[in-house]
Design an enzyme around this catalytic site. Structure first.
Site, PDB file in Angstrom:
ATOM      1  N   ASP A 144     -10.243  -4.427  -1.583  1.00  0.00           N
ATOM      2  CA  ASP A 144      -9.378  -4.185  -0.770  1.00  0.00           C
ATOM      3  C   ASP A 144     -10.057  -3.334   0.444  1.00  0.00           C
ATOM      4  O   ASP A 144     -10.712  -2.347   0.071  1.00  0.00           O
ATOM      5  CB  ASP A 144      -8.319  -3.314  -1.490  1.00  0.00           C
ATOM      6  CG  ASP A 144      -7.292  -2.870  -0.446  1.00  0.00           C
ATOM      7  OD1 ASP A 144      -6.567  -2.531  -0.754  1.00  0.00           O
ATOM      8  OD2 ASP A 144      -7.585  -3.128   0.735  1.00  0.00           O
TER       9      ASP A 144
ATOM     10  N   ASP B 280       0.822  -1.180   0.009  1.00  0.00           N
ATOM     11  CA  ASP B 280       0.019   0.054   0.035  1.00  0.00           C
ATOM     12  C   ASP B 280       0.758   1.417   0.113  1.00  0.00           C
ATOM     13  O   ASP B 280       1.362   1.741   0.914  1.00  0.00           O
ATOM     14  CB  ASP B 280      -0.870  -0.009   1.274  1.00  0.00           C
ATOM     15  CG  ASP B 280      -2.186  -0.895   0.992  1.00  0.00           C
ATOM     16  OD1 ASP B 280      -2.128  -1.807   1.957  1.00  0.00           O
ATOM     17  OD2 ASP B 280      -2.714  -0.983   0.107  1.00  0.00           O
TER      18      ASP B 280
HETATM   19  C1  DX5 Z   1      -6.551   1.157   2.574  1.00  0.00           C
HETATM   20  C2  DX5 Z   1      -5.727   0.002   2.647  1.00  0.00           C
HETATM   21  C3  DX5 Z   1      -6.319  -1.083   3.325  1.00  0.00           C
HETATM   22  C4  DX5 Z   1      -5.272  -2.210   3.715  1.00  0.00           C
HETATM   23  C5  DX5 Z   1      -6.113  -3.400   4.019  1.00  0.00           C
HETATM   24  O1  DX5 Z   1      -5.908   2.342   1.940  1.00  0.00           O
HETATM   25  O2  DX5 Z   1      -5.448  -0.511   1.308  1.00  0.00           O
HETATM   26  O3  DX5 Z   1      -7.514  -1.432   2.799  1.00  0.00           O
HETATM   27  O4  DX5 Z   1      -4.850  -2.575   2.470  1.00  0.00           O
HETATM   28  O5  DX5 Z   1      -6.641  -3.215   5.315  1.00  0.00           O
HETATM   29  P1  DX5 Z   1      -7.539  -4.050   6.289  1.00  0.00           P
HETATM   30  O6  DX5 Z   1      -6.797  -4.156   7.394  1.00  0.00           O
HETATM   31  O7  DX5 Z   1      -8.880  -3.447   6.187  1.00  0.00           O
HETATM   32  O8  DX5 Z   1      -7.519  -5.681   5.453  1.00  0.00           O
END
Ligand code: DX5
Length: 223
Positions: free
Chosen positions: A177, A36
């Site tokens: 995601d 990310d």
């Molecule tokens: C948001 C990020 C999150 C991360 C995963 O900008 O991209 O979505 O990847 O987050 P969770 O903890 O919700 O799986």
């Protein structure tokens, strides 16, 4: 529909041990690893530069994908490919010339994805379906892990999958995601997603990463 893939987000990992963390994710059976990338402008958080990803690259053989939550993806694309990312995902909202941006990613030898924030309609990718290898339907507002899954995005997941099928792009991944976990993954897959990004759901599993990955995969493949 392409095969189910579990793609962990590195966001909840221990940043002081990223090499070991990506090796552990690979050992846990993930299909690819998502970085990310946040610039503190497009989203209110700041994360991984290309050198950080390059330092982790030798510790895993699974593909890396960079989710570029940045205002200037064109300026950064080449560096993230050189850092070892096989796929780059750009946000439609950050690309004035999305068609050109996607063609540029392909010219760098990487595969290209487009991410859509919750408020962005599926129609934003209607004229670039021939250039994408993946469409990412965000199921949270980007910037942070651990947020609540936005179930109303399932209609958009279905719409995107239908657009791809109608264009003959049945091989293109539909990724989700944000808030993906044991209680939400079935809805996302039923709606048409095949690549599931999870961060906190993997790292909070007391039985460990391998159990969490296997459990999410089983739940996804049951639909
Ligand atoms: C948001 C990020 C999150 C991360 C995963 O900008 O991209 O979505 O990847 O987050 P969770 O903890 O919700 O799986």
């Amino acid at each position: 529909m392409p095969r189910i893939e579990i793609a962990p987000s590195v966001l909840p990992a221990d940043f002081s041990r990223l090499g070991e963390e990506v090796a552990a994710l690979q050992a846990a059976g993930v299909d690819r690893i998502q970085w990310d990338v946040m610039d503190g402008q497009f989203v209110p958080n700041l994360t991984f530069g290309p050198d950080v990803i390059a330092s982790a690259r030798p510790h895993a053989t699974v593909p890396f994908e960079a989710h570029l939550m940045v205002l200037t993806p064109d300026q950064m694309a080449a560096e993230y490919v050189q850092a070892g990312c096989q796929r780059l995902i750009v946000h439609a909202e950050a690309c004035t010339h999305l068609h050109r941006t996607l063609a540029n990613i392909a010219s760098l030898g990487a595969t290209a994805g487009v991410a859509l924030n919750p408020a962005t309609p599926a129609s934003a990718v209607a004229h670039v379906l021939d250039l994408v290898d993946l469409v990412l339907v965000m199921t949270v507002n980007p910037g942070f892990g651990g947020q609540k899954y936005i179930a109303t995005m399932e209609a958009k997941i279905t719409e995107v999958r239908a657009m791809l099928d109608a264009a003959g792009r049945t091989d293109v991944d539909v990724e989700v995601d944000g808030g993906i976990g044991p209680d939400t993954i079935a809805g996302a897959v039923k709606a048409g997603a095949n690549v599931l990004v999870a961060g906190s759901a993997l790292y909070r599993e007391k039985k460990g990463l391998a159990h969490a990955v296997a459990d999410l995969r089983a739940r996804a493949e049951a639909h």
